[in-house]
Design a protein around this motif. Sequence first.
Motif, PDB file in Angstrom:
ATOM      1  N   LYS A  64      -9.345   7.539  -0.157  1.00 49.49           N
ATOM      2  CA  LYS A  64     -10.462   6.613  -0.044  1.00 49.49           C
ATOM      3  C   LYS A  64      -9.953   5.216   0.273  1.00 49.49           C
ATOM      4  O   LYS A  64      -8.844   4.847  -0.115  1.00 49.49           O
ATOM      5  N   CYS A  65     -10.781   4.450   0.923  1.00 41.47           N
ATOM      6  CA  CYS A  65     -10.439   3.070   1.257  1.00 41.47           C
ATOM      7  C   CYS A  65     -10.362   2.236  -0.020  1.00 41.47           C
ATOM      8  O   CYS A  65     -11.194   2.365  -0.912  1.00 41.47           O
ATOM      9  N   THR A  66      -9.371   1.360  -0.095  1.00 41.85           N
ATOM     10  CA  THR A  66      -9.220   0.461  -1.243  1.00 41.85           C
ATOM     11  C   THR A  66      -9.798  -0.918  -0.945  1.00 41.85           C
ATOM     12  O   THR A  66      -9.686  -1.818  -1.769  1.00 41.85           O
ATOM     13  N   PHE A  67     -10.395  -1.074   0.229  1.00 42.10           N
ATOM     14  CA  PHE A  67     -10.933  -2.369   0.672  1.00 42.10           C
ATOM     15  C   PHE A  67      -9.847  -3.439   0.636  1.00 42.10           C
ATOM     16  O   PHE A  67     -10.092  -4.584   0.294  1.00 42.10           O
ATOM     17  N   CYS A  68      -8.625  -3.030   0.983  1.00 43.84           N
ATOM     18  CA  CYS A  68      -7.470  -3.932   1.005  1.00 43.84           C
ATOM     19  C   CYS A  68      -7.332  -4.630  -0.346  1.00 43.84           C
ATOM     20  O   CYS A  68      -7.426  -5.850  -0.475  1.00 43.84           O
ATOM     21  N   VAL A  69      -7.092  -3.815  -1.358  1.00 43.93           N
ATOM     22  CA  VAL A  69      -7.024  -4.309  -2.737  1.00 43.93           C
ATOM     23  C   VAL A  69      -6.029  -5.460  -2.883  1.00 43.93           C
ATOM     24  O   VAL A  69      -6.232  -6.360  -3.698  1.00 43.93           O
ATOM     25  N   GLN A  70      -4.969  -5.484  -2.089  1.00 38.12           N
ATOM     26  CA  GLN A  70      -4.005  -6.575  -2.183  1.00 38.12           C
ATOM     27  C   GLN A  70      -4.643  -7.900  -1.777  1.00 38.12           C
ATOM     28  O   GLN A  70      -4.330  -8.938  -2.356  1.00 38.12           O
ATOM     29  N   ARG A  71      -5.569  -7.877  -0.831  1.00 33.69           N
ATOM     30  CA  ARG A  71      -6.262  -9.109  -0.439  1.00 33.69           C
ATOM     31  C   ARG A  71      -7.218  -9.560  -1.552  1.00 33.69           C
ATOM     32  O   ARG A  71      -7.359 -10.753  -1.805  1.00 33.69           O
ATOM     33  N   LEU A 125     -25.015  10.196  -0.089  1.00 36.28           N
ATOM     34  CA  LEU A 125     -25.023  11.004  -1.311  1.00 36.28           C
ATOM     35  C   LEU A 125     -25.592  10.275  -2.526  1.00 36.28           C
ATOM     36  O   LEU A 125     -25.301  10.624  -3.666  1.00 36.28           O
ATOM     37  N   GLU A 126     -26.419   9.283  -2.297  1.00 35.46           N
ATOM     38  CA  GLU A 126     -27.005   8.522  -3.399  1.00 35.46           C
ATOM     39  C   GLU A 126     -27.847   9.417  -4.309  1.00 35.46           C
ATOM     40  O   GLU A 126     -27.877   9.241  -5.525  1.00 35.46           O
ATOM     41  N   GLU A 127     -28.491  10.429  -3.715  1.00 36.28           N
ATOM     42  CA  GLU A 127     -29.336  11.337  -4.483  1.00 36.28           C
ATOM     43  C   GLU A 127     -28.545  12.166  -5.496  1.00 36.28           C
ATOM     44  O   GLU A 127     -29.101  12.737  -6.433  1.00 36.28           O
ATOM     45  N   LEU A 128     -27.219  12.205  -5.334  1.00 38.12           N
ATOM     46  CA  LEU A 128     -26.362  12.924  -6.273  1.00 38.12           C
ATOM     47  C   LEU A 128     -25.822  12.005  -7.372  1.00 38.12           C
ATOM     48  O   LEU A 128     -24.939  12.384  -8.132  1.00 38.12           O
ATOM     49  N   ASN A 129     -26.359  10.785  -7.430  1.00 31.59           N
ATOM     50  CA  ASN A 129     -25.974   9.796  -8.434  1.00 31.59           C
ATOM     51  C   ASN A 129     -24.471   9.471  -8.369  1.00 31.59           C
ATOM     52  O   ASN A 129     -23.806   9.348  -9.389  1.00 31.59           O
ATOM     53  N   THR A 130     -23.962   9.323  -7.145  1.00 28.41           N
ATOM     54  CA  THR A 130     -22.544   9.007  -6.965  1.00 28.41           C
ATOM     55  C   THR A 130     -22.261   7.512  -7.103  1.00 28.41           C
ATOM     56  O   THR A 130     -21.116   7.097  -7.076  1.00 28.41           O
ATOM     57  N   LYS A 131     -23.309   6.711  -7.203  1.00 28.71           N
ATOM     58  CA  LYS A 131     -23.189   5.253  -7.343  1.00 28.71           C
ATOM     59  C   LYS A 131     -22.308   4.655  -6.237  1.00 28.71           C
ATOM     60  O   LYS A 131     -21.312   3.983  -6.514  1.00 28.71           O
ATOM     61  N   PRO A 132     -22.675   4.891  -4.973  1.00 25.69           N
ATOM     62  CA  PRO A 132     -21.838   4.405  -3.872  1.00 25.69           C
ATOM     63  C   PRO A 132     -21.803   2.884  -3.800  1.00 25.69           C
ATOM     64  O   PRO A 132     -22.788   2.214  -4.091  1.00 25.69           O
ATOM     65  N   ALA A 133     -20.655   2.357  -3.416  1.00 25.15           N
ATOM     66  CA  ALA A 133     -20.475   0.916  -3.271  1.00 25.15           C
ATOM     67  C   ALA A 133     -20.588   0.493  -1.811  1.00 25.15           C
ATOM     68  O   ALA A 133     -20.525  -0.689  -1.509  1.00 25.15           O
ATOM     69  N   VAL A 134     -20.752   1.449  -0.913  1.00 25.67           N
ATOM     70  CA  VAL A 134     -20.850   1.149   0.511  1.00 25.67           C
ATOM     71  C   VAL A 134     -22.284   1.383   0.960  1.00 25.67           C
ATOM     72  O   VAL A 134     -22.868   2.429   0.683  1.00 25.67           O
ATOM     73  N   THR A 135     -22.852   0.390   1.624  1.00 28.12           N
ATOM     74  CA  THR A 135     -24.196   0.495   2.167  1.00 28.12           C
ATOM     75  C   THR A 135     -24.087   0.575   3.679  1.00 28.12           C
ATOM     76  O   THR A 135     -23.345  -0.202   4.293  1.00 28.12           O
ATOM     77  N   VAL A 170       0.849  -1.189   0.000  1.00 25.27           N
ATOM     78  CA  VAL A 170       0.000   0.000   0.000  1.00 25.27           C
ATOM     79  C   VAL A 170       0.885   1.241   0.000  1.00 25.27           C
ATOM     80  O   VAL A 170       1.822   1.351   0.776  1.00 25.27           O
ATOM     81  N   THR A 171       0.558   2.182  -0.881  1.00 27.91           N
ATOM     82  CA  THR A 171       1.324   3.421  -0.983  1.00 27.91           C
ATOM     83  C   THR A 171       1.166   4.246   0.281  1.00 27.91           C
ATOM     84  O   THR A 171       0.062   4.417   0.786  1.00 27.91           O
ATOM     85  N   VAL A 172       2.271   4.768   0.797  1.00 28.88           N
ATOM     86  CA  VAL A 172       2.241   5.608   1.985  1.00 28.88           C
ATOM     87  C   VAL A 172       2.106   7.065   1.544  1.00 28.88           C
ATOM     88  O   VAL A 172       2.854   7.533   0.686  1.00 28.88           O
ATOM     89  N   ARG A 173       1.136   7.757   2.113  1.00 29.00           N
ATOM     90  CA  ARG A 173       0.916   9.166   1.795  1.00 29.00           C
ATOM     91  C   ARG A 173       1.527  10.028   2.880  1.00 29.00           C
ATOM     92  O   ARG A 173       1.710   9.599   4.015  1.00 29.00           O
ATOM     93  N   SER A 174       1.808  11.278   2.521  1.00 29.87           N
ATOM     94  CA  SER A 174       2.372  12.191   3.505  1.00 29.87           C
ATOM     95  C   SER A 174       1.313  12.546   4.544  1.00 29.87           C
ATOM     96  O   SER A 174       0.117  12.390   4.314  1.00 29.87           O
ATOM     97  N   ARG A 175       1.757  13.039   5.646  1.00 28.84           N
ATOM     98  CA  ARG A 175       0.875  13.390   6.750  1.00 28.84           C
ATOM     99  C   ARG A 175      -0.165  14.411   6.301  1.00 28.84           C
ATOM    100  O   ARG A 175       0.143  15.375   5.612  1.00 28.84           O
ATOM    101  N   GLY A 176      -1.415  14.185   6.684  1.00 29.14           N
ATOM    102  CA  GLY A 176      -2.489  15.104   6.353  1.00 29.14           C
ATOM    103  C   GLY A 176      -3.194  14.804   5.043  1.00 29.14           C
ATOM    104  O   GLY A 176      -4.146  15.473   4.686  1.00 29.14           O
ATOM    105  N   VAL A 177      -2.746  13.796   4.311  1.00 30.97           N
ATOM    106  CA  VAL A 177      -3.387  13.444   3.038  1.00 30.97           C
ATOM    107  C   VAL A 177      -4.402  12.339   3.293  1.00 30.97           C
ATOM    108  O   VAL A 177      -4.074  11.290   3.831  1.00 30.97           O
TER     109      VAL A 177
END
Length: 102
Positions: A17-24, A83-93, A7-14
């Motif tokens: 979004k969650c990748t749902f542990c894409v490596q798994r 934000l479903e009403e904004l047609n964001t097509k969320p994958a999290v329920t 997993v890429t490490v980001r600098s502090r304060g960045v």
Amino acid sequence: MQLNPEVTVRSRGVMEKCTFCVQRIRNAEARAARENRKILDGEIQPACAQSCPTRVYTFGDLLDPASEVSRLTREDPRRYHLLEELNTKPAVTFLRRVDGDL
């Protein structure tokens, strides 16, 4: 030695979004491909779901109507999407807390 090398490490304060542990997910896909089979429901668990003692997270294939996560998303009356009403097509329920729940 605490960081996940996949997993890429980001600098502090960045914030990211969650990748749902894409490596798994990729490891399970590769294993299933080697064994010439589909991924089984519940075979992939992100770290949050695996480590949660109260099992508040359910992870799976929303496109598989037989999966547990698909059933919850389709049938549980407490379900909602941010934000479903904004047609964001969320994958999290999310499941609402019901009055009387602790």
